[in-house]
Scaffold this motif. Structure first.
Motif, PDB file in Angstrom:
ATOM      1  N   ILE A 212      34.484-113.439 -14.592  1.00 63.62           N
ATOM      2  CA  ILE A 212      33.641-113.531 -13.393  1.00 63.62           C
ATOM      3  C   ILE A 212      32.173-113.454 -13.820  1.00 63.62           C
ATOM      4  CG2 ILE A 212      33.218-112.484 -11.106  1.00 63.62           C
ATOM      5  CD1 ILE A 212      36.198-113.191 -11.736  1.00 63.62           C
ATOM      6  N   ALA A 213      31.362-114.321 -13.296  1.00 60.06           N
ATOM      7  CA  ALA A 213      29.929-114.270 -13.618  1.00 60.06           C
ATOM      8  C   ALA A 213      29.310-113.027 -12.992  1.00 60.06           C
ATOM      9  CB  ALA A 213      29.240-115.523 -13.085  1.00 60.06           C
ATOM     10  N   ALA A 214      28.414-112.383 -13.719  1.00 58.19           N
ATOM     11  CA  ALA A 214      27.705-111.207 -13.194  1.00 58.19           C
ATOM     12  C   ALA A 214      26.244-111.292 -13.660  1.00 58.19           C
ATOM     13  CB  ALA A 214      28.364-109.918 -13.668  1.00 58.19           C
ATOM     14  N   PRO A 215      25.487-112.208 -13.075  1.00 62.27           N
ATOM     15  CA  PRO A 215      24.114-112.427 -13.561  1.00 62.27           C
ATOM     16  C   PRO A 215      23.216-111.194 -13.444  1.00 62.27           C
ATOM     17  CG  PRO A 215      24.573-113.746 -11.585  1.00 62.27           C
ATOM     18  CD  PRO A 215      25.866-113.154 -12.016  1.00 62.27           C
ATOM     19  N   GLU A 216      23.592-110.252 -12.564  1.00 61.58           N
ATOM     20  CA  GLU A 216      22.780-109.026 -12.414  1.00 61.58           C
ATOM     21  C   GLU A 216      23.020-108.046 -13.560  1.00 61.58           C
ATOM     22  OE1 GLU A 216      25.095-109.985 -10.195  1.00 61.58           O
ATOM     23  OE2 GLU A 216      23.896-110.805  -8.558  1.00 61.58           O
ATOM     24  N   GLN A 217      24.027-108.328 -14.400  1.00 56.07           N
ATOM     25  CA  GLN A 217      24.417-107.455 -15.509  1.00 56.07           C
ATOM     26  C   GLN A 217      24.942-106.106 -15.052  1.00 56.07           C
ATOM     27  OE1 GLN A 217      21.223-107.551 -18.369  1.00 56.07           O
ATOM     28  NE2 GLN A 217      22.054-109.461 -19.159  1.00 56.07           N
ATOM     29  N   ARG A 218      25.328-106.003 -13.796  1.00 55.31           N
ATOM     30  CA  ARG A 218      26.086-104.855 -13.315  1.00 55.31           C
ATOM     31  C   ARG A 218      26.933-105.329 -12.145  1.00 55.31           C
ATOM     32  NH1 ARG A 218      22.092-100.436 -11.018  1.00 55.31           N
ATOM     33  NH2 ARG A 218      23.855 -99.851  -9.731  1.00 55.31           N
ATOM     34  N   PHE A 219      27.986-104.601 -11.859  1.00 59.83           N
ATOM     35  CA  PHE A 219      28.822-104.996 -10.736  1.00 59.83           C
ATOM     36  C   PHE A 219      29.357-103.741 -10.078  1.00 59.83           C
ATOM     37  CE2 PHE A 219      31.469-104.949 -14.544  1.00 59.83           C
ATOM     38  CZ  PHE A 219      32.565-104.194 -14.155  1.00 59.83           C
ATOM     39  N   ILE A 220      29.856-103.870  -8.864  1.00 58.95           N
ATOM     40  CA  ILE A 220      30.505-102.748  -8.189  1.00 58.95           C
ATOM     41  C   ILE A 220      32.011-103.011  -8.171  1.00 58.95           C
ATOM     42  CG2 ILE A 220      28.497-102.048  -6.829  1.00 58.95           C
ATOM     43  CD1 ILE A 220      29.712-103.522  -4.416  1.00 58.95           C
ATOM     44  N   VAL A 221      32.775-101.954  -8.112  1.00 66.18           N
ATOM     45  CA  VAL A 221      34.231-102.108  -8.147  1.00 66.18           C
ATOM     46  C   VAL A 221      34.880-101.050  -7.272  1.00 66.18           C
ATOM     47  CG1 VAL A 221      34.397-100.730 -10.287  1.00 66.18           C
ATOM     48  CG2 VAL A 221      36.253-102.296  -9.684  1.00 66.18           C
ATOM     49  N   THR A 222      35.936-101.426  -6.587  1.00 63.95           N
ATOM     50  CA  THR A 222      36.646-100.502  -5.703  1.00 63.95           C
ATOM     51  C   THR A 222      38.125-100.850  -5.710  1.00 63.95           C
ATOM     52  OG1 THR A 222      36.756 -99.640  -3.442  1.00 63.95           O
ATOM     53  CG2 THR A 222      36.253-101.966  -3.656  1.00 63.95           C
ATOM     54  N   THR A 223      38.965 -99.898  -5.382  1.00 66.93           N
ATOM     55  CA  THR A 223      40.400-100.185  -5.302  1.00 66.93           C
ATOM     56  C   THR A 223      41.023 -99.426  -4.146  1.00 66.93           C
ATOM     57  OG1 THR A 223      42.445-100.318  -6.588  1.00 66.93           O
ATOM     58  CG2 THR A 223      41.116 -98.369  -6.955  1.00 66.93           C
ATOM     59  N   ASP A 224      41.972-100.048  -3.479  1.00 66.24           N
ATOM     60  CA  ASP A 224      42.701 -99.433  -2.361  1.00 66.24           C
ATOM     61  C   ASP A 224      44.073-100.071  -2.273  1.00 66.24           C
ATOM     62  OD1 ASP A 224      41.883 -97.351  -0.638  1.00 66.24           O
ATOM     63  OD2 ASP A 224      40.168 -98.544  -0.003  1.00 66.24           O
ATOM     64  N   ALA A 225      45.081 -99.253  -2.105  1.00 68.73           N
ATOM     65  CA  ALA A 225      46.450 -99.766  -1.991  1.00 68.73           C
ATOM     66  C   ALA A 225      46.946 -99.549  -0.569  1.00 68.73           C
ATOM     67  CB  ALA A 225      47.350 -99.020  -2.960  1.00 68.73           C
ATOM     68  N   ILE A 226      47.823-100.426  -0.103  1.00 65.89           N
ATOM     69  CA  ILE A 226      48.541-100.154   1.149  1.00 65.89           C
ATOM     70  C   ILE A 226      50.046-100.159   0.875  1.00 65.89           C
ATOM     71  CG2 ILE A 226      46.742-100.818   2.768  1.00 65.89           C
ATOM     72  CD1 ILE A 226      48.132-103.444   3.220  1.00 65.89           C
ATOM     73  N   VAL A 227      50.713 -99.259   1.566  1.00 63.47           N
ATOM     74  CA  VAL A 227      52.110 -98.948   1.282  1.00 63.47           C
ATOM     75  C   VAL A 227      52.925 -99.106   2.574  1.00 63.47           C
ATOM     76  CG1 VAL A 227      53.661 -97.097   0.502  1.00 63.47           C
ATOM     77  CG2 VAL A 227      51.362 -97.292  -0.478  1.00 63.47           C
ATOM     78  N   GLU A 228      54.047 -99.780   2.448  1.00 65.90           N
ATOM     79  CA  GLU A 228      54.947 -99.973   3.589  1.00 65.90           C
ATOM     80  C   GLU A 228      55.336 -98.616   4.190  1.00 65.90           C
ATOM     81  OE1 GLU A 228      58.502-102.003   2.430  1.00 65.90           O
ATOM     82  OE2 GLU A 228      59.261-102.102   4.462  1.00 65.90           O
TER      83      GLU A 228
END
Ligand SMILES: Nc1ncnc2c1ncn2[C@@H]1O[C@H](COP(=O)(O)OP(=O)(O)OP(=O)(O)O)[C@@H](O)[C@H]1O
Ligand SMILES: Cc1ncc(C[n+]2csc(CCOP(=O)(O)O)c2C)c(N)n1
Ligand SMILES: [Mg+2]
Length: 339
Positions: free
Chosen positions: A48-64
């Motif tokens: 993935i391109a990241a021209p700002e030289q930093r990125f944000i990241v998050t994760t979330d799961a959903i469960v039946e």
């Protein structure tokens, strides 16, 4: 080769593959390509391109049976919902999503077609943004789980939840309590879970629709950052609980004004009446609309869609949340407490 010939060759090729490879190939046909995708789904990693030289990241799961049940939601809804709640976290940081990956745990009672339907819903929601779905994983398990990681960037800087300042205006963009009212309508049987949203009576459909898949205001997050928001988060567990998290992180009081929240509770009236719940309870404690809660410097011009609901005041110790000067109890959703 014309597109029809190409599609037919693809189908012949899939017929010779193992089930897992064929399923992944079928899913890949539904994944949006993002404007920053350099290498998408299909290799060991995406790029993935990241021209700002930093990125944000998050994760979330959903469960039946924790976040959804297949008795009330289609596979397409489940996919849209999984995307929406991760995209909301990106927006809540003042960000734009660049890429998402989606890992699926597939129980034996789910067919390949159903899981492709889920991924199609996921891709459809991601298509509301400029991001791509760049990969994932499929594995077998006893319960349907959709685990998502989203990457993004913050063109106007990160807006954290712990930087609300005394004197700020508190504002909300999006609805409150719609998902909870939808949940209650389904739970009480006022709306049969087997009805598709388009078949639900029009006065109740918006609540059920938001429960099945919320519609957070993604671009409003970036606009809030551009407008100089000091603090922001999405409301996933309910206003009372999430506002307390922001207040604690910022060591301030979030002081809500009842008359400024009244519009949110009015919107709930038809659904809350049908479900037999108190609209104020839903406004304060209903989660999962994933609307944005933000604090702006008092002189700011608020972006379209944000409504002022209170002020940031000093707090004697830690953080506090008040409504018309009285303390608000944290009564939103808590996964780990007994219910
Ligand atoms: N297992 C974990 N390991 C490390 N950090 C975690 C873990 N679970 C949660 N966190 C972190 O704790 C913070 C709060 O997580 P939480 O999941 O409550 O927030 P959220 O994703 O904004 O809300 P929600 O999941 O209700 O939508 C986040 O910064 C998250 O990354
Ligand atoms: C079948 C069914 N039962 C209960 C609920 C209610 N619920 C589950 S998780 C959650 C908070 C957000 O979770 P997270 O913090 O993981 O984002 C809420 C309000 C539901 N949606 N579906
Ligand atoms: Mg989370």
């Amino acid at each position: 080769m014309d597109p029809e010939q190409e599609a037919q060759m693809g189908r012949q090729w899939e017929a010779q593959m193992g089930r897992e490879d064929a399923l992944i190939a079928a899913m890949r046909r539904h994944l949006p390509v993002g404007e920053r995708t350099l290498i998408g789904s299909g290799d060991d990693c995406a790029s993935i391109a990241a021209p700002e030289q930093r990125f944000i990241v998050t994760t979330d799961a959903i469960v039946e049976n924790e976040h959804f049940t297949l008795e009330w939601s289609s596979f397409h809804d489940v996919g849209r919902r999984a995307a929406a709640q991760n995209l909301a976290d990106i927006a809540a940081q003042g960000g734009r999503a660049s890429a998402l990956v989606v890992a699926l745990v597939m129980p034996p009672y789910v067919s390949d077609e159903q899981v492709v339907d889920l991924v199609t819903g996921f891709g459809q929601e991601v298509s509301c943004t400029r991001a791509g779905v760049v990969g994932g994983d499929v594995t077998a398990g006893s319960q349907l789980v959709v685990s998502v990681t989203a990457l993004g960037y913050t063109p106007y800087g990160d807006v954290q939840r712990g930087n609300a300042q005394v004197g700020d205006v508190v504002a909300i963009c999006g609805t409150l309590g719609f998902s909870y009212v939808g949940y209650q309508l389904l739970k009480t049987g006022q709306v049969p879970g087997t009805l598709r949203t388009s078949e639900v009576q029009p006065t109740l459909a918006p609540y059920v629709d938001t429960y099945r898949a919320p519609h957070p205001p993604y671009e409003a997050g970036v606009l809030a950052a551009q407008a100089g928001a000091h603090a922001m988060m999405d409301i996933s567990d309910g206003l009372s609980t999430d506002a307390k998290r922001m207040a604690d992180a910022s060591a301030v009081t979030l002081a809500f004004v009842g008359t400024q929240l009244r519009g949110f509770s009015r919107q709930l009236k038809p659904g809350a009446e049908a479900a037999g719940v108190d609209p104020w309870e839903c406004v304060l404690n209903g989660g999962e609309d994933h609307s944005l809660l933000a604090c702006f410097p008092p002189e700011s011009t608020l972006p379209d869609g944000f409504q002022v609901v209170g002020r940031v005041e000093e707090s004697a110790e830690g953080g506090a949340v008040t409504l018309d000067g009285r303390p608000v109890a944290e009564a939103g959703w808590d996964h780990l407490s007994e219910r």
